[in-house]
Write an enzyme that holds these catalytic residues in place. Structure first.
Site, mmCIF file in Angstrom:
data_model
loop_
_atom_site.group_PDB
_atom_site.id
_atom_site.type_symbol
_atom_site.label_atom_id
_atom_site.label_comp_id
_atom_site.label_asym_id
_atom_site.label_seq_id
_atom_site.Cartn_x
_atom_site.Cartn_y
_atom_site.Cartn_z
ATOM 1 N N ASP A 193 1.417 -6.329 13.970
ATOM 2 C CA ASP A 193 2.452 -5.715 13.473
ATOM 3 C C ASP A 193 3.468 -5.274 14.147
ATOM 4 O OD1 ASP A 193 1.264 -6.077 10.901
ATOM 5 O OD2 ASP A 193 0.023 -4.142 11.035
ATOM 6 N N GLU A 222 -6.253 -6.618 9.352
ATOM 7 C CA GLU A 222 -5.782 -6.096 8.006
ATOM 8 C C GLU A 222 -5.626 -7.317 7.035
ATOM 9 O OE1 GLU A 222 -2.683 -3.152 8.090
ATOM 10 O OE2 GLU A 222 -3.138 -2.513 5.956
ATOM 11 N N ASP A 234 -3.623 -8.440 5.139
ATOM 12 C CA ASP A 234 -2.440 -9.339 5.145
ATOM 13 C C ASP A 234 -2.511 -10.539 5.986
ATOM 14 O OD1 ASP A 234 -2.073 -7.005 6.344
ATOM 15 O OD2 ASP A 234 -0.039 -7.054 6.660
ATOM 16 N N HIS A 268 0.701 -1.221 -0.072
ATOM 17 C CA HIS A 268 -0.047 -0.074 0.036
ATOM 18 C C HIS A 268 0.795 1.229 0.218
ATOM 19 C CE1 HIS A 268 0.375 0.349 4.506
ATOM 20 N NE2 HIS A 268 -0.600 -0.566 4.705
ATOM 21 N N TYR A 324 9.994 0.150 8.783
ATOM 22 C CA TYR A 324 8.530 -0.383 9.284
ATOM 23 C C TYR A 324 8.156 0.881 10.147
ATOM 24 C CZ TYR A 324 4.739 -3.479 10.043
ATOM 25 O OH TYR A 324 3.668 -3.927 10.145
ATOM 26 N N HIS A 361 5.276 -9.829 10.796
ATOM 27 C CA HIS A 361 6.093 -9.715 9.503
ATOM 28 C C HIS A 361 7.629 -9.902 10.245
ATOM 29 C CE1 HIS A 361 2.733 -8.103 7.135
ATOM 30 N NE2 HIS A 361 2.676 -7.208 7.987
ATOM 31 N N HIS A 416 -5.313 -9.116 14.408
ATOM 32 C CA HIS A 416 -5.687 -7.806 13.587
ATOM 33 C C HIS A 416 -6.231 -8.149 12.343
ATOM 34 C CE1 HIS A 416 -4.493 -4.235 11.546
ATOM 35 N NE2 HIS A 416 -3.001 -4.656 11.052
ATOM 36 N N HIS A 466 -1.968 -0.766 14.963
ATOM 37 C CA HIS A 466 -2.386 0.685 14.302
ATOM 38 C C HIS A 466 -3.448 0.545 13.630
ATOM 39 C CE1 HIS A 466 -1.483 -0.643 9.655
ATOM 40 N NE2 HIS A 466 -1.499 -1.703 10.478
HETATM 41 FE FE1 FEO Z 1 -1.663 -3.728 9.548
HETATM 42 FE FE2 FEO Z 1 0.580 -6.182 8.473
HETATM 43 O O1 FEO Z 1 -0.941 -5.191 8.669
#
Ligand code: FEO
Length: 402
Positions: free
Chosen positions: A166, A84, A86, A28, A194, A227, A82, A147
């Protein structure tokens, strides 16, 4: 069962079952030069529990890794830290295959999963709530707006293992699972990038969360983000927590980012002269032409700097498009404690420099010198004025850094 994609044991009771995305370069709008991983974890209590999932194209890989330990249909619980995509893109498919007894998320997570995927029936856990998974205990800590509104931490109490979604992560593809298997300089570079691009707007919340963790006497033996690498040595955990404290504080450093684009080389010459003034006055300058530097690398540099100097030529009475792009991006990241200045060349109308100055104001950047606009091509006297502008910014910055 796949003979290729296998789970990797990370502690006595936990396996990594995530996926490596070697080729992603645009996350993104963030340039992920080294790819990324989507980490997911299998906790082997009497109730087999999956923590987080992966991006949609990697659902089969996740299931294959799980199947190397246990039949996926034997998963009892799924915890989503989370929402999101991903980490949840593959979740509807995984749930369809696994049919777990229960799915858990924070209150906002349950809402987000319903709104994203129509997943009803997700059990909302309380902040501080615990889940007995048979011989092991998971506890939950809401980290709202770190976040996303739904974000939470899950802690495997018996192993002092923090699943941090994250937080403390980085975009770094690789089959080395642990931070102690990777060069520290790579961790520093990708960790800062990051933080700069994902967490900077929430720095006050990051600082408050770290203080809360300290005050609660919470200590971890393993920190497992969603991640990048997992931290399992005291040195690496101390490093990442310390780095987050430093980045969250955004204390000004004696470094400056000179960010600009140029049409015919004039704004470029001005940038170079400004950098000379900064350096001569004791501030390390990084000249970042937007034709060569991605917005996410600019953000990383700004995180590590105390000054932001921005230049734009005027194009059709307006900012140069790459400068408009980076200013919009940096404004959203809400950096604080910056000094700076605006500059640029123009042909006849010259609006862009005032526009840059107005945007720096909106971002809360204290301007150490009036905007400097030069018609057509900078002469020697103009370059001297640029160098002086650099010196003024350096002086204002050094007053802040002491
Ligand atoms: Fe906020 Fe890795 O997604």
């Amino acid at each position: 069962m796949s003979e290729v994609f296998k789970a990797r044991r990370i502690t006595d009771n936990v396996y990594w079952v995530g996926a490596v995305d070697w080729s992603i370069r645009d996350f993104h709008g963030y340039l992920t030069s080294r790819g990324t991983t989507y980490n997911a974890f299998l906790v082997m209590g009497e109730k087999t529990t999956l923590i987080d999932a992966v991006k949609k194209p990697f659902g089969e890989e996740l299931l294959a890794r799980i199947a190397s330990v246990v039949e996926p249909e034997r998963i009892d619980y799924v915890v989503s830290n989370h929402a999101e995509p991903d980490h949840t893109g593959a979740l509807p498919y995984v749930l369809e295959r696994v049919k777990p007894e229960k799915v858990f998320a924070s209150k906002m997570g349950a809402k987000a999963l319903a709104e994203h995927y129509g997943l009803d029936g997700v059990t909302a856990v309380e902040n501080g709530g615990k889940l007995d998974i048979g011989g092991l205990t998971l506890s939950f800590m809401e980290t709202r707006m770190l976040h996303w509104p739904d974000s939470m931490f899950t802690i495997l109490e018996e192993e002092r293992l923090l699943f941090s979604q994250d937080a403390f992560g980085m975009h770094l593809a690789g089959l080395e699972l642990f931070a102690d298997e990777i060069e520290r300089s790579v961790l520093e570079c990708e960790g800062a990038k990051y933080y700069a691009n994902i967490l900077t707007p929430y720095s006050k919340l990051v600082a408050a969360l770290l203080a809360k963790v300290k005050a609660a006497g919470l200590a971890f033996d393993v920190v497992a983000p969603d991640h990048g690498p997992i931290y399992r040595t005291p040195e690496d955990i101390e490093w990442v927590l310390g780095a987050y404290e430093r980045w969250a504080a955004q204390r000004p450093a004696p470094r400056a980012a000179v960010v600009y684009d140029s049409m015919w080389g004039s704004t470029d010459r001005m940038a170079r002269a400004i950098a000379e003034g900064l350096t001569a006055s004791g501030v390390e300058a990084k000249v970042m032409a937007l034709g060569a530097c991605h917005r996410s690398d600019v953000a990383t540099e700004v995180l590590e700097s105390g000054a932001l100097v921005v230049g734009s030529p005027t194009l059709n009475n307006n900012l140069f498009p790459t400068v408009a792009d980076v200013m919009s991006y940096l404004k959203g990241l809400k950096f604080s404690n910056l000094v700076g200045a605006a500059f640029g060349s123009y042909g006849w109308s010259g609006e862009s420099v005032k526009q840059v100055a107005a945007l720096l104001d909106e971002m809360g950047v204290e301007q150490a010198a009036p905007p400097l606009a030069v018609k057509y091509v900078p002469a020697e006297a103009d370059l001297k004025a640029c160098r002086e502008l650099g010196s003024k910014v350096a002086k204002a910055l050094l007053e802040r850094t002491g």
